[in-house]
Design a protein around this motif. Structure first.
Motif, PDB file in Angstrom:
ATOM      1  N   GLU A 289     -54.932 -47.193  47.897  1.00  0.00           N
ATOM      2  CA  GLU A 289     -54.198 -48.299  48.496  1.00  0.00           C
ATOM      3  C   GLU A 289     -52.705 -48.153  48.224  1.00  0.00           C
ATOM      4  O   GLU A 289     -51.873 -48.383  49.107  1.00  0.00           O
ATOM      5  CB  GLU A 289     -54.720 -49.631  47.957  1.00  0.00           C
ATOM      6  N   GLY A 290     -52.363 -47.787  46.988  1.00  0.00           N
ATOM      7  CA  GLY A 290     -50.957 -47.639  46.648  1.00  0.00           C
ATOM      8  C   GLY A 290     -50.276 -46.591  47.489  1.00  0.00           C
ATOM      9  O   GLY A 290     -49.153 -46.785  47.971  1.00  0.00           O
ATOM     10  N   MET A 291     -50.940 -45.443  47.699  1.00  0.00           N
ATOM     11  CA  MET A 291     -50.356 -44.383  48.513  1.00  0.00           C
ATOM     12  C   MET A 291     -50.132 -44.862  49.946  1.00  0.00           C
ATOM     13  O   MET A 291     -49.053 -44.661  50.525  1.00  0.00           O
ATOM     14  CB  MET A 291     -51.271 -43.158  48.510  1.00  0.00           C
ATOM     15  N   ALA A 292     -51.136 -45.494  50.548  1.00  0.00           N
ATOM     16  CA  ALA A 292     -51.015 -45.946  51.934  1.00  0.00           C
ATOM     17  C   ALA A 292     -49.987 -47.060  52.073  1.00  0.00           C
ATOM     18  O   ALA A 292     -49.217 -47.094  53.040  1.00  0.00           O
ATOM     19  CB  ALA A 292     -52.374 -46.413  52.447  1.00  0.00           C
ATOM     20  N   LEU A 293     -49.954 -47.963  51.105  1.00  0.00           N
ATOM     21  CA  LEU A 293     -49.096 -49.141  51.213  1.00  0.00           C
ATOM     22  C   LEU A 293     -47.656 -48.873  50.790  1.00  0.00           C
ATOM     23  O   LEU A 293     -46.771 -49.694  51.060  1.00  0.00           O
ATOM     24  CB  LEU A 293     -49.686 -50.283  50.396  1.00  0.00           C
ATOM     25  N   THR A 294     -47.397 -47.752  50.128  1.00  0.00           N
ATOM     26  CA  THR A 294     -46.013 -47.418  49.781  1.00  0.00           C
ATOM     27  C   THR A 294     -45.163 -47.335  51.043  1.00  0.00           C
ATOM     28  O   THR A 294     -44.081 -47.927  51.128  1.00  0.00           O
ATOM     29  CB  THR A 294     -45.946 -46.090  49.007  1.00  0.00           C
ATOM     30  N   ALA A 295     -45.634 -46.599  52.034  1.00  0.00           N
ATOM     31  CA  ALA A 295     -44.868 -46.471  53.277  1.00  0.00           C
ATOM     32  C   ALA A 295     -44.845 -47.782  54.044  1.00  0.00           C
ATOM     33  O   ALA A 295     -43.821 -48.144  54.641  1.00  0.00           O
ATOM     34  CB  ALA A 295     -45.455 -45.353  54.140  1.00  0.00           C
ATOM     35  N   ILE A 296     -45.958 -48.506  54.041  1.00  0.00           N
ATOM     36  CA  ILE A 296     -46.008 -49.766  54.789  1.00  0.00           C
ATOM     37  C   ILE A 296     -45.039 -50.775  54.185  1.00  0.00           C
ATOM     38  O   ILE A 296     -44.316 -51.479  54.914  1.00  0.00           O
ATOM     39  CB  ILE A 296     -47.454 -50.301  54.815  1.00  0.00           C
ATOM     40  N   SER A 297     -44.987 -50.853  52.857  1.00  0.00           N
ATOM     41  CA  SER A 297     -44.026 -51.756  52.213  1.00  0.00           C
ATOM     42  C   SER A 297     -42.590 -51.274  52.421  1.00  0.00           C
ATOM     43  O   SER A 297     -41.661 -52.082  52.527  1.00  0.00           O
ATOM     44  CB  SER A 297     -44.343 -51.906  50.723  1.00  0.00           C
ATOM     45  N   GLU A 298     -42.396 -49.956  52.498  1.00  0.00           N
ATOM     46  CA  GLU A 298     -41.060 -49.425  52.786  1.00  0.00           C
ATOM     47  C   GLU A 298     -40.617 -49.822  54.191  1.00  0.00           C
ATOM     48  O   GLU A 298     -39.441 -50.159  54.409  1.00  0.00           O
ATOM     49  CB  GLU A 298     -41.057 -47.901  52.641  1.00  0.00           C
ATOM     50  N   PHE A 299     -41.537 -49.790  55.143  1.00  0.00           N
ATOM     51  CA  PHE A 299     -41.227 -50.229  56.507  1.00  0.00           C
ATOM     52  C   PHE A 299     -40.771 -51.678  56.517  1.00  0.00           C
ATOM     53  O   PHE A 299     -39.780 -52.036  57.183  1.00  0.00           O
ATOM     54  CB  PHE A 299     -42.456 -50.058  57.401  1.00  0.00           C
ATOM     55  N   ILE A 300     -41.478 -52.525  55.781  1.00  0.00           N
ATOM     56  CA  ILE A 300     -41.100 -53.945  55.718  1.00  0.00           C
ATOM     57  C   ILE A 300     -39.675 -54.073  55.195  1.00  0.00           C
ATOM     58  O   ILE A 300     -38.854 -54.831  55.737  1.00  0.00           O
ATOM     59  CB  ILE A 300     -42.075 -54.722  54.813  1.00  0.00           C
ATOM     60  N   ALA A 384     -48.631 -44.784  42.081  1.00  0.00           N
ATOM     61  CA  ALA A 384     -48.787 -45.079  43.512  1.00  0.00           C
ATOM     62  C   ALA A 384     -48.707 -46.579  43.752  1.00  0.00           C
ATOM     63  O   ALA A 384     -48.024 -47.040  44.683  1.00  0.00           O
ATOM     64  CB  ALA A 384     -50.114 -44.519  44.020  1.00  0.00           C
ATOM     65  N   ALA A 385     -49.399 -47.349  42.910  1.00  0.00           N
ATOM     66  CA  ALA A 385     -49.322 -48.804  43.018  1.00  0.00           C
ATOM     67  C   ALA A 385     -47.915 -49.297  42.705  1.00  0.00           C
ATOM     68  O   ALA A 385     -47.399 -50.209  43.359  1.00  0.00           O
ATOM     69  CB  ALA A 385     -50.332 -49.451  42.076  1.00  0.00           C
ATOM     70  N   GLY A 386     -47.291 -48.673  41.707  1.00  0.00           N
ATOM     71  CA  GLY A 386     -45.952 -49.073  41.308  1.00  0.00           C
ATOM     72  C   GLY A 386     -44.935 -48.905  42.420  1.00  0.00           C
ATOM     73  O   GLY A 386     -44.038 -49.744  42.589  1.00  0.00           O
ATOM     74  N   ARG A 387     -45.046 -47.852  43.205  1.00  0.00           N
ATOM     75  CA  ARG A 387     -44.103 -47.616  44.294  1.00  0.00           C
ATOM     76  C   ARG A 387     -44.202 -48.728  45.346  1.00  0.00           C
ATOM     77  O   ARG A 387     -43.183 -49.164  45.902  1.00  0.00           O
ATOM     78  CB  ARG A 387     -44.341 -46.258  44.946  1.00  0.00           C
ATOM     79  N   THR A 388     -45.423 -49.180  45.605  1.00  0.00           N
ATOM     80  CA  THR A 388     -45.592 -50.308  46.518  1.00  0.00           C
ATOM     81  C   THR A 388     -44.945 -51.564  45.941  1.00  0.00           C
ATOM     82  O   THR A 388     -44.258 -52.312  46.649  1.00  0.00           O
ATOM     83  CB  THR A 388     -47.081 -50.557  46.792  1.00  0.00           C
ATOM     84  N   LEU A 389     -45.128 -51.804  44.647  1.00  0.00           N
ATOM     85  CA  LEU A 389     -44.554 -52.991  44.018  1.00  0.00           C
ATOM     86  C   LEU A 389     -43.035 -52.932  43.965  1.00  0.00           C
ATOM     87  O   LEU A 389     -42.368 -53.971  44.035  1.00  0.00           O
ATOM     88  CB  LEU A 389     -45.134 -53.165  42.616  1.00  0.00           C
ATOM     89  N   VAL A 390     -42.471 -51.729  43.845  1.00  0.00           N
ATOM     90  CA  VAL A 390     -41.006 -51.604  43.903  1.00  0.00           C
ATOM     91  C   VAL A 390     -40.503 -52.112  45.250  1.00  0.00           C
ATOM     92  O   VAL A 390     -39.530 -52.887  45.327  1.00  0.00           O
ATOM     93  CB  VAL A 390     -40.559 -50.143  43.689  1.00  0.00           C
ATOM     94  N   ASN A 391     -41.150 -51.698  46.325  1.00  0.00           N
ATOM     95  CA  ASN A 391     -40.732 -52.150  47.652  1.00  0.00           C
ATOM     96  C   ASN A 391     -40.933 -53.649  47.825  1.00  0.00           C
ATOM     97  O   ASN A 391     -40.099 -54.334  48.432  1.00  0.00           O
ATOM     98  CB  ASN A 391     -41.488 -51.381  48.736  1.00  0.00           C
ATOM     99  N   LEU A 392     -42.031 -54.174  47.290  1.00  0.00           N
ATOM    100  CA  LEU A 392     -42.259 -55.618  47.375  1.00  0.00           C
ATOM    101  C   LEU A 392     -41.181 -56.379  46.614  1.00  0.00           C
ATOM    102  O   LEU A 392     -40.760 -57.471  47.029  1.00  0.00           O
ATOM    103  CB  LEU A 392     -43.651 -55.969  46.850  1.00  0.00           C
TER     104      LEU A 392
END
Length: 563
Positions: A289-300, A384-392
């Motif tokens: 999930e973290g890998m997939a959502l890193t880019a999605i959160s970056e898009f946001i 991987a999860a952390g990268r998503t949380l950075v974007n959030l």
């Protein structure tokens, strides 16, 4: 979710050199053409479903495909968009993400929608390949039974249930269930050693019947009631793979058995061969999930920062943010742990306490099939999860996100070691480290991190540096030394990289440097090295990985578009 027709593929190939132009120059470049070639190629995977899915033969897309393939596609789109400002890449991005989110489901019934897979879970079947015999049955009238499996009836001799080398799917042996005259039920069975209550499991096996009209059958049985919770029959008389799903009882501690039978009880010559069995729990994985959502959160974040983009992108960004904060963030909270060491606040995610927590590093001794339940996950998985949380955090400025990413960053930084080189200090680190806290137990193999998984940890470090916390510019220079002095083998005429961050391992490893190329923002020599590696005579990576490589390279080196 791109399903390219043959006609569309031909048209795309004709326009690759003119359609996706550099906004400044009005001409295409070799890098963009190569990127679009990769994109067209990856879209043909899985019978044209691409890496979005659903995969036709499964009816869904396993989470590992999103984690280790589609995530690279999404990151590639964003990297090329940042370099070119061509919104075509955002359109492709949104198309894929909409396809991915359309497949979200509350698969485990816990209130959180997700993607899932059984691939990475503990295999509950011992000796599923039937290769090891059992000492308990060697003298039972010639009935050599398979270790971990038992014959029914117990007094059956050769001619009922036994291991055989006369026909097998793979290896040397299979197990034959041969009906016997006067017996109502003949079977090989095994006891499932443990299970997670109320969860979905997947039982895979290969089998064939002796005759075309024989009826093979498997049963998953509760021993407290003697009744099957799942039955599956088949008539094929050629080796074939089968996959059967079932849900375990909501009650823990029951004994479950798997029975391998032949259901032609009136035919003493009926028989079924079985081989290559496995039983795994379906699970959700924070790293996927973290890998997939890193880019999605970056898009946001991109959309929220750029007010010139259309309202349609803003609408999508808000929709995606709602999904992330409703599902991804709260789901993993129960697996979060934090502590303080020498005055420094640290935190990590831990493995769930179920059969999805498979890590071979500590499962080398008995009990072999006891998962790494409840212990600290490897660096790449929480990163991987952390990268998503950075974007959030970038998007919402929520201090709870900042606290978590700082704690993870502190733990990662504490796990780095200095290695001196001829041109300065470099960072080296392990694939996995014990936190030193009471929940971590057993044997951790402290092996050097490989350069592929290291991409994720490096990505988190760079992300944290960019928001001004945990990692400094001095730290970034140590990472550049890791790449230039240890990983890169220093020969432009014969470009090679090592397998591990400490410079050890194969010196002809695949060019898995998608995040290492981002260090070119600190040292332009890394850009030159990366270009040389990417221009090796042949690709040593798949098309999805090629997309993230070029995307990151162009993001930090847009001048390559004019060369």
């Amino acid at each position: 979710m791109k399903k390219w027709s043959v006609a569309a593929m031909i048209i795309l190939m004709l326009v690759f050199t003119s359609t996706f132009s550099n906004s400044a120059e009005g001409t295409d470049t070799d890098w963009l053409k190569r990127f679009n070639d990769y994109d067209a190629d990856q879209s043909q995977a899985y019978d044209g479903a691409g890496h979005v899915g659903p995969i036709p033969r499964l009816g869904y897309t396993p989470s590992n495909v999103y984690g280790w393939d589609e995530s690279y596609v999404l990151k590639g789109y964003l990297g090329v968009y940042r370099a070119t400002k061509n919104e075509e890449y955002l359109e492709r991005f949104v198309e894929d993400v909409d396809g991915m989110f359309a497949q979200l489901e509350d698969f485990q019934g816990d209130g959180f929608e997700s993607w899932w897979t059984s691939v990475y879970s503990i295999d509950q079947i011992m000796n599923g390949n039937m290769e090891k015999d059992s000492i308990y049955y060697k003298d039972s009238n010639g009935a050599y039974m398979t270790d971990g499996w038992y014959p029914y009836p117990w007094y059956g001799g050769k001619g009922s249930v036994y291991r055989t080398d006369e026909d097998k799917a793979s290896g040397t042996y299979s197990t034959l269930v041969q009906n016997s005259e006067g017996e109502n039920f003949v079977s090989a069975y095994t006891i499932i050693p443990n299970y997670t209550p109320g969860k979905q499991y997947n039982f895979k096996f290969r089998a064939k019947n002796k005759h075309s009209d024989d009826l093979g059958k498997i049963m998953i049985v509760r021993q407290d009631t003697g009744k099957p919770i799942k039955e599956f029959s088949f008539t094929n008389n050629e080796w074939q793979s089968y996959s059967v799903d079932f849900k375990t009882p909501d009650i823990a501690g029951l004994q479950l058995r798997i029975y391998l039978t032949n259901d032609d009880t009136n035919d003493p010559d009926a028989a079924t061969y079985y081989d290559d069995l496995s039983l795994k729990q379906y699970g959700e994985y924070i790293v996927h999930e973290g890998m997939a959502l890193t880019a999605i959160s970056e898009f946001i974040d991109i959309v929220y920062q750029d007010k010139t983009l259309s309202k349609e992108y803003t609408k999508k960004a808000k929709e995606y943010l709602k999904i992330l904060e409703k599902n991804f963030v709260p789901k993993w909270e129960q697996h979060w742990a934090e502590w303080e060491h020498n005055g420094i606040e640290m935190g990590v995610f831990k493995f769930p306490f179920d059969d999805t927590a498979r890590m071979t590093q500590i499962n080398e001794y008995f009990p072999f099939n006891e998962p790494s339940k409840g212990i600290t996950i490897p660096h790449n998985q929480y990163a991987a999860a952390g990268r998503t949380l950075v974007n959030l955090y970038r998007i919402t400025k929520n201090e709870a996100y900042l606290d978590k990413i700082q704690r993870m960053g502190n733990f990662l930084k504490s796990s780095l070691h200095i290695k001196e080189t001829d041109n300065g200090d470099a960072f080296v680190w392990n694939y996995w480290d014990n936190s030193g806290q009471q929940w971590d137990f057993g044997y951790f193999r402290y092996k050097s991190e490989d350069i592929s998984h290291a991409n994720i940890e490096l990505g988190l470090a760079v992300d944290l540096y960019q928001i001004g916390t945990v990692f400094t510019e001095e730290d970034m220079m140590k990472f550049t030394s890791t790449f230039k002095e240890l990983i890169w083998q220093g020969d432009y005429s014969d470009p090679r990289v090592s397998m591990f961050v400490d410079g050890s391992g194969s010196k002809n490893y695949s060019v898995l440097i998608s995040e290492w190329v981002t260090l070119s923002q600190f040292d332009k020599e890394i850009r030159d090295i990366s270009v040389q590696l990417l221009n090796r005579p042949r690709d040593t990576f798949g098309s999805t990985y090629g997309m993230v490589l070029i995307g990151n390279l162009l993001r930090y080196n847009p001048d390559l578009l004019t060369q």
